[in-house]
Write a protein that holds these residues in place. Structure first.
Motif, mmCIF file in Angstrom:
data_model
loop_
_atom_site.group_PDB
_atom_site.id
_atom_site.type_symbol
_atom_site.label_atom_id
_atom_site.label_comp_id
_atom_site.label_asym_id
_atom_site.label_seq_id
_atom_site.Cartn_x
_atom_site.Cartn_y
_atom_site.Cartn_z
ATOM 1 N N ASN A 4 0.847 -1.192 0.000
ATOM 2 C CA ASN A 4 0.000 0.000 0.000
ATOM 3 C C ASN A 4 0.883 1.242 0.000
ATOM 4 O O ASN A 4 1.858 1.320 0.741
ATOM 5 C CB ASN A 4 -0.889 0.003 1.240
ATOM 6 C CG ASN A 4 -1.887 -1.141 1.205
ATOM 7 O OD1 ASN A 4 -2.204 -1.642 0.121
ATOM 8 N ND2 ASN A 4 -2.339 -1.556 2.367
ATOM 9 N N GLY A 21 -1.874 -0.439 -4.295
ATOM 10 C CA GLY A 21 -2.186 -1.514 -3.345
ATOM 11 C C GLY A 21 -3.677 -1.695 -3.113
ATOM 12 O O GLY A 21 -4.479 -1.489 -4.026
ATOM 13 N N GLU A 22 -4.045 -2.055 -1.912
ATOM 14 C CA GLU A 22 -5.433 -2.331 -1.580
ATOM 15 C C GLU A 22 -5.916 -1.257 -0.604
ATOM 16 O O GLU A 22 -5.471 -1.211 0.548
ATOM 17 C CB GLU A 22 -5.559 -3.733 -0.950
ATOM 18 C CG GLU A 22 -5.045 -4.832 -1.883
ATOM 19 C CD GLU A 22 -5.326 -6.232 -1.369
ATOM 20 O OE1 GLU A 22 -6.166 -6.379 -0.454
ATOM 21 O OE2 GLU A 22 -4.702 -7.163 -1.883
ATOM 22 N N ASP A 24 -8.146 0.024 1.896
ATOM 23 C CA ASP A 24 -9.215 -0.467 2.779
ATOM 24 C C ASP A 24 -9.227 0.315 4.088
ATOM 25 O O ASP A 24 -8.488 1.285 4.257
ATOM 26 C CB ASP A 24 -9.105 -1.979 3.001
ATOM 27 C CG ASP A 24 -7.888 -2.367 3.823
ATOM 28 O OD1 ASP A 24 -7.192 -1.454 4.327
ATOM 29 O OD2 ASP A 24 -7.633 -3.572 3.960
ATOM 30 N N TYR A 54 -7.583 -3.129 -5.178
ATOM 31 C CA TYR A 54 -8.778 -3.319 -4.360
ATOM 32 C C TYR A 54 -9.129 -2.001 -3.688
ATOM 33 O O TYR A 54 -8.257 -1.252 -3.256
ATOM 34 C CB TYR A 54 -8.513 -4.381 -3.277
ATOM 35 C CG TYR A 54 -9.701 -4.609 -2.367
ATOM 36 C CD1 TYR A 54 -10.731 -5.461 -2.736
ATOM 37 C CD2 TYR A 54 -9.802 -3.962 -1.142
ATOM 38 C CE1 TYR A 54 -11.828 -5.658 -1.907
ATOM 39 C CE2 TYR A 54 -10.895 -4.151 -0.316
ATOM 40 C CZ TYR A 54 -11.905 -5.005 -0.700
ATOM 41 O OH TYR A 54 -12.994 -5.192 0.103
#
Lengths: 111, 568
Positions: A4, A21-22, A24, A54
């Motif tokens: 990330n 990256g993801e 979240d 994501y």
């Protein structure tokens, strides 16, 4: 797997926030801060998403907040090089037609 | 005759005394009529008392038969018995009293054309004077009360007519009450007998078999009893014989016939004949014994679960419907209904059932009415089947029946479903327990992806499911474990046939499930997207508190078609 990462790059009057990256809940607050900071610095901000594999609703919320803040201050805000993974979530949230979305940085800066 | 008795109401009475006497008599009469609802017990003595009170030589009571519209003499008092005499409404003095709903008087019966001279001629009795009043009710006259010959030899006068009219009132009331009571009792009796007939009929239908049995049937009578039937039984070689049928016409006789035809088919099916021969044999027998243009529509079949093939033969029954999952195949009748053409030959067809579902339904299922509009029709029934295709056979049949019941059944409805039960074991694909910390989610998502890839779930759907489970987990972290409480989340992913199940458990205080609702996605705002994602993706989800006030359980289900197509 991408690590990330959130970086901001100033290109004249344009600030590009690059995410990787993801995105979240574990770090979406950091993304939100970076976007709002960029909007504090300049009138034209883009969020680059090509390396985002994501994004969850808290990440989407950070983008929505940036978009709404820019609009209320007559600033420009757009998404740049949106990955398929992000686009799927934008579509699910019916936000794919709300954000200005640009294929690449040149198109975003020219807008 | 008995002219020495003082007249009940005569010129010698003062009007006041006469009135008082009449009222007293009326009260006594009403009371005596109220003693019992059995008219045979009360009316005879009442009529004799009326005759005496009115100082008449004879009296008779006529009642109108609602079915034949004839007046029949039910009771007599005095020397002449004319019980059983039938008159048409409008005929004679009695008939006129009823037709005109008004008293009739004849002061000189021998010269009165209205008076039927035949009775006197047959009995030798001489009718001189007559007074007749209708038995009036709110629904019109139900008969008439007649008195004959004043004992003092005089004619009946207007006072007599008025008194008799008053006397007729409690009689009419008593008769009406008794009839109503009889009707109610009769209805109750019929209802009891129908319920008994229904339970006997139900006991003739095969018991539902538990376990992995491929046949389920259901019978819904439009009324208490049904002219439809179905049955199934094991053959000696391990195959399964079944049939379903519909007797033409409705009502009791169709229901009786159903019992006979069902046992005939069961009997002739024991020897495991080929379905076409099975029908042929039953047809010959029924052609010889069915009467009144009755006929029977039926499908007979034999199913071999080892090869998953069924052979069926259809005698005038609605087309069998084979649901392949992606399309329906319709198989029309192979010959005429049973009991019409003795020489009829029947075809038969072999069905490779595989994982498909074979529906046999009597025309009651498609005759179901949608409100006051048209029939449901074959197309409507297919739509219903399609709607519930995902359910296992038994709940699916229940759902279909529920849909049919919600509409209006106009005919007996019977459904038989042949389908091999699918593997119903629940496989656990993933079981994780992790701290309620957002930093855990990256690993959880990776595990979910791997597990879903192992199930061949298409990538787009996989990513959606991962997102939704993630959203559910972070919602638990943010909202259930609010206020910095720490705890864990247990995630379990299962698969049962084509159904994925996701179960999330936490140990947080119970949340108010009614407050968790998906928001409208059409408004642009940052919050509340998670539940909306869950709602838009899952086929079913619900959240419940664990009894005791601590812990929540979120259950989500997603149907994945056997062949993973690109969805959503």
């Amino acid at each position: 797997m991408n690590a990330n990462e959130c970086t901001s790059e100033t290109l004249g009057d344009y600030v590009l926030v690059r995410l990787r990256g993801e995105v979240d809940l574990s770090w979406s607050q950091q993304v939100r801060r970076a976007i709002l900071d960029a909007l504090g610095d300049t009138g034209k901000v883009g969020v680059e998403l090509s390396e985002v594999s994501y994004i969850d609703s808290s990440g989407i919320a950070a983008l929505v907040e940036g978009f709404q803040s820019a609009r209320s201050h007559n600033q420009k805000f757009g998404l740049v090089a949106v990955s398929a993974a992000v686009m799927a979530v934008l579509q699910l949230a019916r936000l794919d037609r709300v954000f200005p979305i640009f294929a690449d940085l040149d198109a975003a800066r020219a807008a | 005759m008995n002219a020495t008795r003082p007249a009940a109401v005569g010129p010698r009475d003062s009007a006041r005394a006469g009135g008082r006497r009449a009222l007293g008599f009326l009260a006594d009469l009403s009371q005596s009529l109220a003693v019992s609802l059995d008219l045979r017990e009360t009316l005879g003595p009442a009529l004799a008392r009326i005759m005496d009170f009115m100082h008449a030589e004879g009296a008779s009571l006529f009642l109108l038969d609602a079915a034949t519209k004839l007046l029949e003499c039910k009771i007599c008092a005095g020397p002449v018995d004319i019980v059983g005499l039938k008159l048409e409404v409008g005929q004679g003095v009695v008939g006129r009293a009823v037709a005109e709903n008004a008293p009739q008087r004849s002061d000189d019966a021998r010269r009165d054309a209205r008076v039927n001279a035949r009775v006197d001629a047959e009995t030798g009795f001489v009718t001189r004077t007559l007074l007749c009043v209708p038995l009036a009710t709110a629904q019109g006259p139900i008969g008439a009360l007649e008195i004959i010959n004043r004992r003092d030899g005089g004619a009946f006068d207007d006072d007599d007519a008025e008194i008799l009219r008053l006397i007729a009132a409690p009689m009419a009331l008593a008769i009406n009450n008794a009839r109503l009571a009889l009707e109610v009792a009769e209805q109750q009796r019929i209802r009891r007998e129908m319920a008994l007939a229904r339970s006997i009929q139900k006991s003739l239908l095969p018991r539902r078999r538990r376990g992995r049995f491929p046949l389920i049937g259901v019978n819904l009578p439009a009324h208490e009893i049904s002219g439809d039937f179905y049955d199934y039984f094991d053959l000696a070689d391990g195959r399964l014989a079944f049939f379903i049928g519909d007797i033409s016409g409705k009502g009791l006789d169709a229901a009786f016939l159903m019992v006979r035809v069902a046992s005939l088919l069961r009997w002739s099916g024991r020897a495991a004949p080929a379905p076409a021969a099975w029908l042929r044999e039953a047809n010959v027998e029924l052609c010889e014994t069915l009467q009144n243009g009755r006929f029977v529509c039926a499908v007979v079949g034999i199913y071999d679960h080892r090869t998953r093939t069924a052979v069926i033969a259809n005698a005038g029954f609605p087309p069998a419907l084979l649901d392949h999952g992606t399309r329906f195949e319709e198989m029309p009748a192979d010959g005429p209904p049973l009991g019409i053409i003795k020489e009829a030959e029947y075809g038969e067809r072999t069905i490779d059932l595989g994982a498909a579902a074979l529906y046999l339904f009597s025309d009651g299922a498609t005759d179901v009415r949608e409100g006051v509009r048209a029939r449901l029709g074959a197309e409507g029934l297919r739509e219903l089947i399609r709607r519930y295709a995902r359910l296992a056979p038994e709940p699916r049949l229940r759902a279909l029946i529920g849909e049919l019941k919600r509409r209006r059944l106009v005919d007996d409805t019977t459904l038989l479903l042949l389908q091999e039960p699918r593997g119903s074991e629940v496989r656990e694909l993933l079981a994780l327990r992790f701290p309620a910390d957002p930093r855990e989610m990256r690993r959880v998502r990776a595990e979910l992806r791997t597990a879903l890839d192992g199930e061949d779930v298409a990538p787009e759907l996989r990513d959606r499911l991962v997102l939704v489970v993630d959203e559910a987990c972070t919602n638990i972290m943010r909202h259930a474990y609010c206020g910095g409480e720490s705890g864990t989340i247990a995630l379990r992913m299962t698969r049962e046939r084509d159904m994925l199940g996701f179960e999330l458990r936490d140990e947080a205080p119970c949340v108010d499930a009614s407050r968790i609702k998906p928001r409208d996605l059409s408004e642009c705002r940052a919050g509340g997207l998670g539940v909306a994602f869950i709602d838009a993706t899952m086929d079913a989800w619900h959240i419940e508190g664990v009894p005791g006030g601590r812990g929540n359980r979120l259950l989500m289900r997603k149907y994945i078609p056997a062949k993973t197509e690109s969805e959503p």
